[in-house]
Scaffold this motif. Sequence first.
Motif, mmCIF file in Angstrom:
data_model
loop_
_atom_site.group_PDB
_atom_site.id
_atom_site.type_symbol
_atom_site.label_atom_id
_atom_site.label_comp_id
_atom_site.label_asym_id
_atom_site.label_seq_id
_atom_site.Cartn_x
_atom_site.Cartn_y
_atom_site.Cartn_z
ATOM 1 N N ALA A 134 0.811 -1.225 0.000
ATOM 2 C CA ALA A 134 0.000 0.000 0.000
ATOM 3 C C ALA A 134 0.840 1.270 0.000
ATOM 4 N N ILE A 135 2.027 1.244 0.589
ATOM 5 C CA ILE A 135 2.893 2.428 0.610
ATOM 6 C C ILE A 135 3.196 2.918 -0.800
ATOM 7 N N LEU A 136 3.182 2.008 -1.756
ATOM 8 C CA LEU A 136 3.479 2.405 -3.138
ATOM 9 C C LEU A 136 2.450 3.388 -3.682
ATOM 10 N N GLY A 137 1.213 3.318 -3.189
ATOM 11 C CA GLY A 137 0.153 4.191 -3.681
ATOM 12 C C GLY A 137 -0.140 5.390 -2.806
ATOM 13 N N LYS A 138 0.707 5.642 -1.832
ATOM 14 C CA LYS A 138 0.505 6.798 -0.951
ATOM 15 C C LYS A 138 0.839 8.094 -1.693
ATOM 16 N N PRO A 139 0.472 9.250 -1.133
ATOM 17 C CA PRO A 139 0.841 10.521 -1.761
ATOM 18 C C PRO A 139 2.365 10.605 -1.950
ATOM 19 N N PRO A 140 2.806 11.351 -2.957
ATOM 20 C CA PRO A 140 4.228 11.407 -3.281
ATOM 21 C C PRO A 140 5.153 11.696 -2.093
ATOM 22 N N ALA A 141 4.783 12.604 -1.219
ATOM 23 C CA ALA A 141 5.664 12.927 -0.083
ATOM 24 C C ALA A 141 5.862 11.716 0.829
ATOM 25 N N ALA A 142 4.796 10.970 1.080
ATOM 26 C CA ALA A 142 4.901 9.773 1.920
ATOM 27 C C ALA A 142 5.725 8.696 1.217
ATOM 28 N N PHE A 143 5.500 8.530 -0.074
ATOM 29 C CA PHE A 143 6.276 7.550 -0.836
ATOM 30 C C PHE A 143 7.759 7.933 -0.850
ATOM 31 N N ASP A 144 8.049 9.212 -0.994
ATOM 32 C CA ASP A 144 9.451 9.670 -0.999
ATOM 33 C C ASP A 144 10.126 9.393 0.342
ATOM 34 N N ALA B 4 0.300 4.330 -7.348
ATOM 35 C CA ALA B 4 1.480 3.474 -7.164
ATOM 36 C C ALA B 4 2.320 3.460 -8.434
ATOM 37 N N ARG B 5 1.682 3.344 -9.569
ATOM 38 C CA ARG B 5 2.422 3.333 -10.837
ATOM 39 C C ARG B 5 3.123 4.666 -11.079
ATOM 40 N N ARG B 6 2.472 5.757 -10.727
ATOM 41 C CA ARG B 6 3.120 7.073 -10.874
ATOM 42 C C ARG B 6 4.333 7.178 -9.945
ATOM 43 N N ASN B 7 4.169 6.740 -8.692
ATOM 44 C CA ASN B 7 5.285 6.796 -7.736
ATOM 45 C C ASN B 7 6.456 5.928 -8.189
ATOM 46 N N LEU B 8 6.158 4.730 -8.660
ATOM 47 C CA LEU B 8 7.228 3.840 -9.116
ATOM 48 C C LEU B 8 7.959 4.437 -10.313
ATOM 49 N N ALA B 9 7.213 4.959 -11.266
ATOM 50 C CA ALA B 9 7.832 5.564 -12.450
ATOM 51 C C ALA B 9 8.708 6.758 -12.051
ATOM 52 N N ARG C 17 -0.793 -6.170 -12.772
ATOM 53 C CA ARG C 17 -1.478 -5.569 -11.624
ATOM 54 C C ARG C 17 -0.525 -5.591 -10.443
ATOM 55 N N LEU C 18 -0.441 -4.467 -9.746
ATOM 56 C CA LEU C 18 0.382 -4.404 -8.539
ATOM 57 C C LEU C 18 -0.360 -5.011 -7.356
ATOM 58 N N PHE C 19 -1.646 -4.741 -7.278
ATOM 59 C CA PHE C 19 -2.447 -5.146 -6.128
ATOM 60 C C PHE C 19 -3.310 -6.352 -6.478
ATOM 61 N N ARG C 20 -3.489 -7.230 -5.498
ATOM 62 C CA ARG C 20 -4.207 -8.487 -5.698
ATOM 63 C C ARG C 20 -5.714 -8.359 -5.489
ATOM 64 N N THR C 21 -6.123 -7.361 -4.717
ATOM 65 C CA THR C 21 -7.559 -7.200 -4.446
ATOM 66 C C THR C 21 -8.083 -5.976 -5.186
ATOM 67 N N SER C 22 -9.334 -6.042 -5.587
ATOM 68 C CA SER C 22 -9.922 -4.930 -6.339
ATOM 69 C C SER C 22 -9.997 -3.662 -5.494
#
Length: 109
Positions: free
Chosen positions: A16-26, A75-80, A60-65
């Motif tokens: 879930a951390i991958l999809g957090k707001p950019p500052a938290a992900f950073d 999450a995809r934006r943060n990873l990129a 898909r990054l996440f297993r549940t809908s």
Amino acid sequence: APTSGDGRIIVDVDLAILGKPPAAFDRYESAIRREYSWVKPRDFAIGRRAFLQKLLSRRRLFRTSAFRIRLEAAARRNLARAIRRLPRKPMPPAHRQAPAGPRFTGVRH
């Protein structure tokens, strides 16, 4: 890959951390670097880039809908963004240069 409902939720909570707001992900990315501070910067960049690209290449990054709907796009934006921040071709370790002037070849004149 977990197949039970509980297993999929546990994996999604962990990611879930991958999809957090950019500052938290950073902050998370900075914490990962500190955790691996013993790894040389060049080696870390190479390994981290490979790991993040592997994650990003998943269909898909996440297993549940529920997690996918809520966090997948962010999450995809943060990873990129994290991949873009890593050096594309990390510089090789600095090599000591021979001093300028005549080289000693082992033969005395």
